[in-house]
Design an enzyme around this catalytic site. Structure first.
Site, short mmCIF file in Angstrom:
data_model
loop_
_atom_site.label_atom_id
_atom_site.label_comp_id
_atom_site.label_asym_id
_atom_site.label_seq_id
_atom_site.Cartn_x
_atom_site.Cartn_y
_atom_site.Cartn_z
NE ARG A 15 -35.43 4.26 -51.36
CZ ARG A 15 -34.45 4.02 -50.47
NH1 ARG A 15 -33.35 4.76 -50.47
NH2 ARG A 15 -34.58 3.03 -49.61
CG ASP A 102 -32.69 -4.34 -50.01
OD1 ASP A 102 -31.95 -4.95 -49.20
OD2 ASP A 102 -33.05 -3.16 -49.85
C1 UD1 Z 1 -30.91 -0.96 -43.83
C2 UD1 Z 1 -30.21 -0.78 -42.48
C3 UD1 Z 1 -28.90 -0.02 -42.68
C4 UD1 Z 1 -28.03 -0.77 -43.66
C5 UD1 Z 1 -28.79 -0.99 -44.98
C6 UD1 Z 1 -27.96 -1.90 -45.87
C7 UD1 Z 1 -31.95 -0.68 -40.75
C8 UD1 Z 1 -32.72 0.20 -39.86
N1 UD1 Z 1 -31.07 -0.07 -41.55
O1 UD1 Z 1 -31.30 0.31 -44.32
O2 UD1 Z 1 -28.21 0.12 -41.47
O3 UD1 Z 1 -26.85 -0.04 -43.91
O4 UD1 Z 1 -30.06 -1.64 -44.75
O5 UD1 Z 1 -28.65 -2.22 -47.04
O6 UD1 Z 1 -32.11 -1.89 -40.70
N2 UD1 Z 1 -38.18 -4.45 -44.40
C9 UD1 Z 1 -39.21 -5.21 -43.88
N3 UD1 Z 1 -40.12 -4.60 -43.05
C10 UD1 Z 1 -40.05 -3.29 -42.72
C11 UD1 Z 1 -38.98 -2.53 -43.24
C12 UD1 Z 1 -38.06 -3.15 -44.08
O7 UD1 Z 1 -39.32 -6.40 -44.17
O8 UD1 Z 1 -40.91 -2.84 -41.95
C13 UD1 Z 1 -37.20 -5.10 -45.29
C14 UD1 Z 1 -37.19 -4.50 -46.68
O9 UD1 Z 1 -38.08 -5.19 -47.54
C15 UD1 Z 1 -35.73 -4.68 -47.12
C16 UD1 Z 1 -34.96 -4.71 -45.81
O10 UD1 Z 1 -35.91 -4.93 -44.77
O11 UD1 Z 1 -35.53 -5.88 -47.81
C17 UD1 Z 1 -34.19 -3.42 -45.55
O12 UD1 Z 1 -35.07 -2.33 -45.53
P1 UD1 Z 1 -34.69 -0.95 -46.19
O13 UD1 Z 1 -35.81 0.00 -45.97
O14 UD1 Z 1 -34.21 -1.15 -47.58
O15 UD1 Z 1 -33.47 -0.50 -45.24
P2 UD1 Z 1 -32.29 0.51 -45.59
O16 UD1 Z 1 -32.80 1.89 -45.52
O17 UD1 Z 1 -31.63 0.08 -46.85
CA CA Z 2 -32.12 -1.31 -48.63
#
Ligand code: UD1
Ligand code: CA
Length: 456
Positions: A15, A102
């Site tokens: 995004r 993030d």
């Molecule tokens: C996540 C949480 C949600 C919380 C929110 C707060 C989960 C499933 N959900 O959602 O409950 O309210 O953050 O900000 O955890 N990442 C990886 N590998 C992956 C996927 C993600 O390293 O395979 C990292 C991303 O780079 C990021 C972080 O994990 O820094 C969070 O991932 P993101 O997709 O932003 O999760 P949210 O949808 O925000």
């Molecule tokens: Ca996030």
């Protein structure tokens, strides 16, 4: 007691619509990732582990040896991401903080509270939550009738009643290390998205009748995550105000902190006044009692006490005490202005030292020069320092008086007390206490007169 951070930074950040990995986008001059790691330093005791994936090379290059990196490939969700740290950390630490890269506004003391809560928790994990009206897509915290945490439900699977829940999952957890790794392997693939959600680990603890603790945070602003560039600008504004408030509490005045841009890490002494539209970047250190701005940009520079800097631009420069510059002065790398130097409008100084009391009021370029105390540089003086191949030095002694519009053709040396007449072109060294003039204009031919038509 060893506490190690596992920071998840492998996601794509779709995004953001960017070539740059999300976690490297800057906030007050430093990448998001820097802010998170800086805050975590107050809670963790060991070197952090960063899970990288999208843009791994760039992220790893930025981190250098400040963190250990593990690669998550492919990216199968936050639970799958956390598992990647197991080979590095299993058996090597007592507690593991898992958080997302993030969320750059989370403070060190917040992570500390989380770790302290987990240290007295008989169960395997504690998590950070926040109460807010705007859910921003965060997971919802479901509690049992007795008030204990039961589960985290992601927004897109939440029932309409669950969507009304105001307690949200911030995305920071502290685990007992010897429980974490096995529990991560028990997370099942989410049937809808095909990902392993770290948030499902809460239900695993609850199923085993182990207590889960929540630290309920009251500052929603601190918990905002960055998914779009709109969030980034909101976080930037919040971080800017945080930095500025801290300076003000330490004795720095700002006429309008909303338009005063100070990067994280800049140092400013007491009773310095920062005027609007001023940008202070990089490794800048500013002393006491200065007036800086308005409309000034300073990068990687050192400024003493009681200086005045008006509408100017400087990078890699040093100002000692009581220096007065601008408007529209430009100091480049290696400019060193000693005490009581006055540099007025439209001057440029690069790789040069101006000794105590040098005056340089108007329209001059000084490059690769050394200028002695109390010397006066007349309007429009230029050091012709570049001969097309290399830079040549100009050495000017003490109490020298350079007449307006003098060209100093380097390499050249002017002794103490020397003087030059207006428009002099100095190509040879000038001895002490000697006046040089010329070259005078001379006639070379007749020219045809052109009469300008008047327009009325
Ligand atoms: C996540 C949480 C949600 C919380 C929110 C707060 C989960 C499933 N959900 O959602 O409950 O309210 O953050 O900000 O955890 N990442 C990886 N590998 C992956 C996927 C993600 O390293 O395979 C990292 C991303 O780079 C990021 C972080 O994990 O820094 C969070 O991932 P993101 O997709 O932003 O999760 P949210 O949808 O925000
Ligand atoms: Ca996030």
């Amino acid at each position: 007691m060893k506490v190690t951070t596992v920071l998840l930074a492998a996601g794509q950040g779709t995004r953001m619509k960017s070539e740059v990995p999300k976690v490297l986008h800057p906030l007050c001059g430093k990448p998001m990732l820097w802010h998170v790691l800086e805050a975590l330093k107050s809670a963790a005791t060991e070197k952090p582990v960063v899970v990288v994936g999208h843009g791994a090379d760039a992220v790893q290059k930025y981190l250098a040896d400040s963190a250990d990196c593990v690669l998550q490939e492919p990216q199968l969700g936050t639970g799958h991401a956390a598992i990647q740290a197991e080979p590095l950390l299993k058996g090597k630490t007592d507690y593991v903080i898992v958080t997302y890269a993030d969320m750059p506004l989370l403070r060190g003391e917040t992570f500390k509270r989380l770790v302290e809560t987990q240290r007295i928790n008989t169960g395997p994990l504690s998590l950070l939550t926040v109460i807010a009206d705007d859910p921003r897509g965060f997971g919802r915290i479901v509690r049992k009738p007795d008030g204990t945490v039961e589960a985290i439900v992601e927004e897109y699977v939440a029932t309409p009643e669950q969507q009304q829940i105001k307690e949200l999952n911030v995305g920071a957890y502290c685990f007992k290390a010897d429980w974490l790794w096995d529990a991560l392997h028990r997370i099942e693939k989410n049937p809808k998205k095909g990902e392993y959600y770290l948030t499902d680990i809460v239900e695993i603890a609850v199923r085993d009748h182990l207590p889960v603790q929540a630290v309920v945070h009251d500052d929603f602003m601190e918990t905002i995550g960055i998914n779009t560039r709109i969030h980034l600008s909101e976080a930037e504004a919040a971080m800017r105000m945080r930095i500025n408030r801290e300076h003000m509490l330490n004795g720095v005045s700002m006429m309008n902190p909303e338009v005063t841009y100070i990067e994280a890490g800049v140092k400013i002494g007491r009773d310095t006044v920062i005027m609007p539209n001023t940008y202070l970047h990089g490794k800048t250190e500013i002393g006491e009692g200065n007036v800086i701005g308005p409309n000034t940009i300073i990068r990687d520079s050192k400024i003493g006490n009681r200086c005045k800097i008006l509408s100017s631009d400087m990078e890699g420069a040093i100002l000692e005490d009581d220096v007065d510059i601008g408007p529209f002065a430009r100091l480049r790398k290696g400019a060193h202005l000693k005490s009581h130097v006055h540099m007025g409008n439209f001057g440029e100084v690069k790789d040069s030292t101006l000794a105590e009391g040098v005056k340089m009021g108007h329209f001059s370029y000084i490059g690769n020069a050394t200028i002695g105390t109390n010397t006066n540089i007349g309007a429009g003086t230029i050091t012709a320092n570049y001969d097309g191949e290399k830079k040549n030095p100009t050495l000017i002694g003490e109490d020298v008086f350079i007449g307006s519009d003098t060209m100093l053709v380097a390499p050249v040396k002017l002794g103490d007390g020397a003087r030059t007449g207006a428009g002099a072109v100095v190509t040879k060294d000038v001895p002490e206490d000697t006046l040089v003039v010329g070259m005078p204009a001379r006639a070379i031919r007749k020219v045809e007169r052109k009469t300008r038509k008047s327009s009325h």
